[in-house]
Design a protein around this motif. Structure first.
Motif, PDB file in Angstrom:
ATOM      1  N   LYS A 196       0.840  -1.208   0.000  1.00 41.23           N
ATOM      2  CA  LYS A 196       0.000   0.000   0.000  1.00 41.23           C
ATOM      3  C   LYS A 196       0.873   1.256   0.000  1.00 41.23           C
ATOM      4  O   LYS A 196       0.620   2.212  -0.730  1.00 41.23           O
ATOM      5  CB  LYS A 196      -0.918  -0.014   1.214  1.00 41.23           C
ATOM      6  CG  LYS A 196      -1.892   1.130   1.260  1.00 41.23           C
ATOM      7  CD  LYS A 196      -2.813   0.988   2.462  1.00 41.23           C
ATOM      8  CE  LYS A 196      -3.774   2.135   2.550  1.00 41.23           C
ATOM      9  NZ  LYS A 196      -4.625   2.045   3.740  1.00 41.23           N
ATOM     10  N   GLU A 197       1.923   1.275   0.826  1.00 43.70           N
ATOM     11  CA  GLU A 197       2.805   2.438   0.898  1.00 43.70           C
ATOM     12  C   GLU A 197       3.533   2.679  -0.425  1.00 43.70           C
ATOM     13  O   GLU A 197       3.691   3.805  -0.852  1.00 43.70           O
ATOM     14  CB  GLU A 197       3.824   2.285   2.038  1.00 43.70           C
ATOM     15  CG  GLU A 197       3.239   2.527   3.394  1.00 43.70           C
ATOM     16  CD  GLU A 197       2.625   3.917   3.537  1.00 43.70           C
ATOM     17  OE1 GLU A 197       3.277   4.911   3.178  1.00 43.70           O
ATOM     18  OE2 GLU A 197       1.485   3.997   4.011  1.00 43.70           O
ATOM     19  N   ARG A 241       1.304   4.331  -2.823  1.00 40.70           N
ATOM     20  CA  ARG A 241       1.042   5.743  -2.532  1.00 40.70           C
ATOM     21  C   ARG A 241       2.260   6.615  -2.777  1.00 40.70           C
ATOM     22  O   ARG A 241       2.145   7.830  -2.894  1.00 40.70           O
ATOM     23  CB  ARG A 241       0.611   5.917  -1.071  1.00 40.70           C
ATOM     24  CG  ARG A 241      -0.741   5.357  -0.803  1.00 40.70           C
ATOM     25  CD  ARG A 241      -1.208   5.603   0.578  1.00 40.70           C
ATOM     26  NE  ARG A 241      -0.194   6.045   1.523  1.00 40.70           N
ATOM     27  CZ  ARG A 241      -0.432   6.410   2.759  1.00 40.70           C
ATOM     28  NH1 ARG A 241      -1.652   6.397   3.205  1.00 40.70           N
ATOM     29  NH2 ARG A 241       0.533   6.781   3.558  1.00 40.70           N
ATOM     30  N   HIS A 276       5.532   8.461  -4.326  1.00 44.20           N
ATOM     31  CA  HIS A 276       5.843   9.102  -5.603  1.00 44.20           C
ATOM     32  C   HIS A 276       7.140   8.500  -6.106  1.00 44.20           C
ATOM     33  O   HIS A 276       8.217   8.871  -5.689  1.00 44.20           O
ATOM     34  CB  HIS A 276       6.003  10.614  -5.418  1.00 44.20           C
ATOM     35  CG  HIS A 276       4.751  11.267  -4.953  1.00 44.20           C
ATOM     36  ND1 HIS A 276       3.711  11.521  -5.780  1.00 44.20           N
ATOM     37  CD2 HIS A 276       4.370  11.668  -3.714  1.00 44.20           C
ATOM     38  CE1 HIS A 276       2.738  12.086  -5.082  1.00 44.20           C
ATOM     39  NE2 HIS A 276       3.110  12.182  -3.831  1.00 44.20           N
TER      40      HIS A 276
END
Length: 181
Positions: free
Chosen positions: A174-175, A178, A180
């Motif tokens: 999940k990280e 998210r 960039h």
């Protein structure tokens, strides 16, 4: 690279090489993608719960403690290892300065790294040839590595592949999604 990001580092290196002469198009022969994390200790029990598209698997020990794992040997491979121990052995103390910029960093806990290495034949399968194409597809490479190529499963399903994704691995996925890249 850690300070300014991959795009800025490439532009600086490219400018230096172009000042020497015409170098043509910069192609990618290999890329290593990594993420560091804390608050979760990988152990021997986890090793057999990893599902991987490769058959080769290995564990490195520091005494009785696992220090790292490797999955695969060919065009795609993954390593999961205790980065805190690795920087001590290889005199990379400057990495701690990078980690200190993260608000959640805890000097008392080990930092672990998940790293995927993609070599030229694998990159070509993803349609990656140039540096620019690589930058455009970084997130896709990450997602393939951490979702499709390697995952950590828990539970008692008849086949480990059908077990749910382990909660810490799911949080890592999940990280990365998210982030960039």
């Amino acid at each position: 690279l850690y300070e300014n990001g991959h795009g800025s580092a490439f532009r600086k290196a490219d400018a230096i090489f172009r000042s020497i002469g015409d170098i043509g198009t910069a192609n990618i022969s290999r890329i290593d993608l990594c993420v560091d994390f804390q608050h979760w200790q990988i152990n021997d029990d986890n090793f057999h719960d990893f599902i991987c598209r490769a058959n080769k698997k290995g564990v490195w020990y520091d005494g009785r403690e696992p220090n790292g794992f490797q999955f695969g040997k060919g065009d795609v491979l993954a390593r999961i290892y205790n980065k805190t121990k690795e920087i001590q052995v290889h005199n990379k103390g400057w990495m701690e300065e990078v980690w200190q910029k993260c608000s959640d960093y805890n000097k008392k806990l080990p930092v672990w790294r998940v790293e995927f290495q993609f070599r030229r034949p694998a990159l070509m399968e993803f349609g990656v040839n140039t540096v620019e194409e690589t930058f455009e597809k970084l997130l896709g490479l990450w997602q393939y590595g951490i979702n499709d190529w390697l995952s950590l499963r828990t539970g008692k399903a008849t086949r480990i592949e059908r077990s749910p994704v382990e909660k810490n691995w799911k949080a890592l996925v999940k990280e990365i999604g998210r982030a960039h890249v």
